[in-house]
Design a protein around this motif. Structure first.
Motif, PDB file in Angstrom:
ATOM      1  N   PRO A 198       0.796  -1.237   0.000  1.00  0.00           N
ATOM      2  CA  PRO A 198       0.000   0.000   0.000  1.00  0.00           C
ATOM      3  C   PRO A 198       0.829   1.289   0.000  1.00  0.00           C
ATOM      4  N   ALA A 199       2.085   1.227   0.414  1.00  0.00           N
ATOM      5  CA  ALA A 199       2.923   2.431   0.391  1.00  0.00           C
ATOM      6  C   ALA A 199       3.110   2.941  -1.032  1.00  0.00           C
ATOM      7  N   ASP A 200       3.113   2.045  -2.004  1.00  0.00           N
ATOM      8  CA  ASP A 200       3.245   2.465  -3.400  1.00  0.00           C
ATOM      9  C   ASP A 200       2.007   3.227  -3.864  1.00  0.00           C
ATOM     10  N   LEU A 201       0.847   2.833  -3.363  1.00  0.00           N
ATOM     11  CA  LEU A 201      -0.386   3.544  -3.688  1.00  0.00           C
ATOM     12  C   LEU A 201      -0.348   4.954  -3.110  1.00  0.00           C
ATOM     13  N   GLU A 202       0.084   5.084  -1.877  1.00  0.00           N
ATOM     14  CA  GLU A 202       0.191   6.403  -1.261  1.00  0.00           C
ATOM     15  C   GLU A 202       1.228   7.252  -1.981  1.00  0.00           C
ATOM     16  N   TRP A 203       2.317   6.614  -2.408  1.00  0.00           N
ATOM     17  CA  TRP A 203       3.368   7.360  -3.109  1.00  0.00           C
ATOM     18  C   TRP A 203       2.843   7.961  -4.403  1.00  0.00           C
ATOM     19  N   ILE A 204       2.132   7.173  -5.219  1.00  0.00           N
ATOM     20  CA  ILE A 204       1.697   7.693  -6.515  1.00  0.00           C
ATOM     21  C   ILE A 204       0.628   8.765  -6.344  1.00  0.00           C
ATOM     22  N   ARG A 205      -0.214   8.634  -5.339  1.00  0.00           N
ATOM     23  CA  ARG A 205      -1.204   9.682  -5.065  1.00  0.00           C
ATOM     24  C   ARG A 205      -0.507  10.996  -4.702  1.00  0.00           C
ATOM     25  N   ALA A 206       0.439  10.931  -3.769  1.00  0.00           N
ATOM     26  CA  ALA A 206       1.124  12.136  -3.295  1.00  0.00           C
ATOM     27  C   ALA A 206       1.988  12.751  -4.386  1.00  0.00           C
ATOM     28  N   THR A 207       2.689  11.909  -5.142  1.00  0.00           N
ATOM     29  CA  THR A 207       3.587  12.417  -6.184  1.00  0.00           C
ATOM     30  C   THR A 207       2.805  13.079  -7.309  1.00  0.00           C
ATOM     31  N   THR A 208       1.700  12.472  -7.706  1.00  0.00           N
ATOM     32  CA  THR A 208       0.865  13.065  -8.758  1.00  0.00           C
ATOM     33  C   THR A 208       0.314  14.413  -8.311  1.00  0.00           C
ATOM     34  N   ALA A 209      -0.192  14.494  -7.083  1.00  0.00           N
ATOM     35  CA  ALA A 209      -0.742  15.753  -6.570  1.00  0.00           C
ATOM     36  C   ALA A 209       0.343  16.829  -6.510  1.00  0.00           C
ATOM     37  N   ARG A 210       1.513  16.451  -6.057  1.00  0.00           N
ATOM     38  CA  ARG A 210       2.600  17.427  -5.945  1.00  0.00           C
ATOM     39  C   ARG A 210       3.049  17.910  -7.319  1.00  0.00           C
ATOM     40  N   TRP A 211       3.122  16.999  -8.299  1.00  0.00           N
ATOM     41  CA  TRP A 211       3.554  17.389  -9.643  1.00  0.00           C
ATOM     42  C   TRP A 211       2.548  18.342 -10.275  1.00  0.00           C
ATOM     43  N   ILE A 212       1.274  18.056 -10.122  1.00  0.00           N
ATOM     44  CA  ILE A 212       0.236  18.958 -10.637  1.00  0.00           C
ATOM     45  C   ILE A 212       0.389  20.350 -10.038  1.00  0.00           C
ATOM     46  N   ASP A 213       0.495  20.424  -8.729  1.00  0.00           N
ATOM     47  CA  ASP A 213       0.591  21.722  -8.054  1.00  0.00           C
ATOM     48  C   ASP A 213       1.862  22.463  -8.449  1.00  0.00           C
ATOM     49  N   ASP A 214       2.964  21.742  -8.586  1.00  0.00           N
ATOM     50  CA  ASP A 214       4.240  22.361  -8.964  1.00  0.00           C
ATOM     51  C   ASP A 214       4.160  22.965 -10.361  1.00  0.00           C
ATOM     52  N   LEU A 215       3.569  22.240 -11.306  1.00  0.00           N
ATOM     53  CA  LEU A 215       3.484  22.738 -12.686  1.00  0.00           C
ATOM     54  C   LEU A 215       2.501  23.895 -12.795  1.00  0.00           C
ATOM     55  N   LYS A 216       1.406  23.851 -12.040  1.00  0.00           N
ATOM     56  CA  LYS A 216       0.472  24.981 -12.040  1.00  0.00           C
ATOM     57  C   LYS A 216       1.161  26.239 -11.498  1.00  0.00           C
ATOM     58  N   ARG A 217       1.924  26.062 -10.445  1.00  0.00           N
ATOM     59  CA  ARG A 217       2.634  27.198  -9.859  1.00  0.00           C
ATOM     60  C   ARG A 217       3.714  27.710 -10.815  1.00  0.00           C
ATOM     61  N   LEU A 218       4.446  26.813 -11.455  1.00  0.00           N
ATOM     62  CA  LEU A 218       5.510  27.184 -12.360  1.00  0.00           C
ATOM     63  C   LEU A 218       4.971  27.960 -13.564  1.00  0.00           C
ATOM     64  N   ASN A 219       3.758  27.640 -13.990  1.00  0.00           N
ATOM     65  CA  ASN A 219       3.190  28.287 -15.178  1.00  0.00           C
ATOM     66  C   ASN A 219       2.207  29.402 -14.880  1.00  0.00           C
ATOM     67  N   SER A 220       2.138  29.792 -13.617  1.00  0.00           N
ATOM     68  CA  SER A 220       1.273  30.909 -13.246  1.00  0.00           C
ATOM     69  C   SER A 220       2.039  32.216 -13.213  1.00  0.00           C
ATOM     70  N   ARG A 221       3.330  32.149 -13.406  1.00  0.00           N
ATOM     71  CA  ARG A 221       4.169  33.363 -13.330  1.00  0.00           C
ATOM     72  C   ARG A 221       4.077  34.169 -14.606  1.00  0.00           C
TER      73      ARG A 221
END
Length: 221
Positions: A198-221
């Motif tokens: 189950p740690a792999d499931l938590e990892w992919i959820r957290a990593t996907t959410a973080r990548w989305i937020d990072d790219l939105k922030r990077l392209n909001s400038r």
């Protein structure tokens, strides 16, 4: 030989530093900022035929690859000429036929329907292994929805693998598919991990959410 190995190690450290920095890609008239999540680095700068073949196996030829990221440990192994582990990796692409189009939220919603409309309903079974064991090997199955906003839709999927291949090192694989609207352009993100617990499931959820937020922030400038 020791000197060669030392130089390769120093080069690997320099390569990782360069690959980890945010960068911009031109998609039509727009410049889109990209970066890989922490612990991963883009490999497209290497111009390696082997890595190009790996990345192209993950997406149709109708997509242009913007980023193909390996874990920092795998990129170090690649630089040193060692065998890759390929337990986790990710890719960002854009549809070639839409590069010159500037999408509105309405046209992006239509694109989502055309791209994801045939996936069906998420699995009712919450036990990932039990559900994937009930499905044919090699088929990608919808497990659930991770996010739905006007400019982002993200889904979780899973598969029981057929056997050894480029990437398969485990009996089960998880992936997330995210469609994003960035600076008026459609960008698709995919994150992959072997599923062992189950740690792999938590990892992919957290990593996907973080990548989305990072790219939105990077392209909001």
């Amino acid at each position: 030989m020791a000197v060669v190995r030392l130089l390769a190690t120093l080069l690997a450290g320099f390569t990782l530093h360069c690959a980890a920095a945010p960068f911009a890609v031109q998609v039509g008239e727009a410049r889109i900022g990209l970066d890989a999540p922490s612990g991963f680095s883009d490999t497209t700068f290497t111009a390696s035929p082997r890595l190009q073949e790996l990345s192209e196996s993950l997406t149709p030829a109708s997509n242009r690859i913007l980023l193909f990221a390996l874990s920092d440990a795998d990129l170090r192994r690649f630089t040193l000429g060692d065998q890759l582990d390929l337990r986790r990796y990710m890719i960002a692409v854009t549809p070639r036929g839409m590069e010159r189009d500037r999408l509105t939220e309405g046209s992006f919603k239509k694109f989502i329907g055309e791209s994801l409309g045939g996936l069906g309903a998420p699995a009712a079974e919450q036990d990932v292994v039990k559900y994937l064991d009930s499905r044919p090997a090699g088929t990608t199955n919808l497990l659930g929805e991770l996010r739905r906003d006007p400019d982002v839709v993200s889904l979780l999927q899973g598969a029981r693998t057929k056997g050894p291949g480029f990437f398969e090192r485990s009996k089960y694989m998880l992936s997330s598919t995210t469609l994003m609207l960035l600076r008026g352009k459609a960008v698709s993100l995919s994150v992959y991990t072997q599923y062992d617990d189950p740690a792999d499931l938590e990892w992919i959820r957290a990593t996907t959410a973080r990548w989305i937020d990072d790219l939105k922030r990077l392209n909001s400038r």
